[in-house]
Design an enzyme around this catalytic site. Sequence first.
Site, PDB file in Angstrom:
ATOM      1  N   HIS A   1       0.980  -1.071  -0.009  1.00 32.70           N
ATOM      2  CA  HIS A   1      -0.007  -0.053  -0.126  1.00 32.70           C
ATOM      3  C   HIS A   1       0.919   1.397  -0.013  1.00 32.70           C
ATOM      4  O   HIS A   1       2.138   1.082   0.279  1.00 32.70           O
ATOM      5  CB  HIS A   1      -0.795   0.095   1.326  1.00 32.70           C
TER       6      HIS A   1
ATOM      7  N   SER B   1      -7.026   7.720   4.332  1.00 31.79           N
ATOM      8  CA  SER B   1      -7.051   7.184   5.892  1.00 31.79           C
ATOM      9  C   SER B   1      -6.330   5.923   5.827  1.00 31.79           C
ATOM     10  O   SER B   1      -6.834   4.810   4.766  1.00 31.79           O
ATOM     11  CB  SER B   1      -8.428   7.172   6.079  1.00 31.79           C
TER      12      SER B   1
ATOM     13  N   CYS C   1      -5.440   1.818   6.226  1.00 29.38           N
ATOM     14  CA  CYS C   1      -6.142   0.806   6.448  1.00 29.38           C
ATOM     15  C   CYS C   1      -5.695  -0.188   7.489  1.00 29.38           C
ATOM     16  O   CYS C   1      -4.678   0.437   8.422  1.00 29.38           O
ATOM     17  CB  CYS C   1      -5.977  -0.211   5.076  1.00 29.38           C
TER      18      CYS C   1
END
Lengths: 147, 147
Positions: free
Chosen positions: B50, B77, B79
């Site tokens: 990510h 935001s 994870c």
Amino acid sequence: MDKFMEAAIEEANKGLKEGGIPIGSVLVHNNQIIGRGHNKRIQKGSVVLHGEMDALESAGRQPATVYRECVLYTTLSPCPMCTGAILLYQIPKVIVGENITFKGQEDLLREKGVEVDVLQESECVDLMKSFIKASPGLWNEDIGEID
Amino acid sequence: MDKFMEAAIEEANKGLKEGGIPIGSVLVHNNQIIGRGHNKRIQKGSVVLHGEMDALESAGRQPATVYRECVLYTTLSPCPMCTGAILLYQIPKVIVGENITFKGQEDLLREKGVEVDVLQESECVDLMKSFIKASPGLWNEDIGEID
């Protein structure tokens, strides 16, 4: 011993032979290993490839439905990062080799509905005890602790 | 706009140009970017990189003391996995571009003492809204949801 925990320990031993941190993991779907890996901090200079993360990475891109039918085996109790990955992919069951040398976020996993079984395999404990004794600095680095 | 959030958005846009998921992140220490990255699911077939994880990985192996003085900027935001990585390395502050298209584990971060500021930058919202509309399947895959 459970054959999948044996495979996770094989991975941990591979890591050790490479000069790495001896933590291994396998991802199992329908009684088949679909991903396997071990901590790559030393080998790849990686700060994200803990054993569990390496196993997930080696399984490649799987549909959400597959993760939700998987069991993750890991030789050591999962740290906050690996715990988060388990929760992200909604893996319903985690089998832990031991949580004596390090206890991760098992409580958070259980709170979120993940089944966590801890086997306390002496082979897993011995691997970590020897490693931590020989290389306390590397171990602290791996879990974000000040040396 | 905050120059570090601008850098995170640059990373998100790089990802978009590569055909990837447009989420970017930078890791800042003493007012200097020491790591930068973006989601690599498509580009590398990665299920762990990510944006935030890629930024951490690009910073390389840092002492625990450095992480504890860092600020992590991310366009979206975080994870559960990225939240776990922030907690593992005890990064004390996270600046989030937006949490309208996806709200991660901000509550867990705050509960553990991490300062989380959400900027609600329209550029971040627009990037994700367009991407999710164009590629809902990829987006669901990235957050472990069934398509």
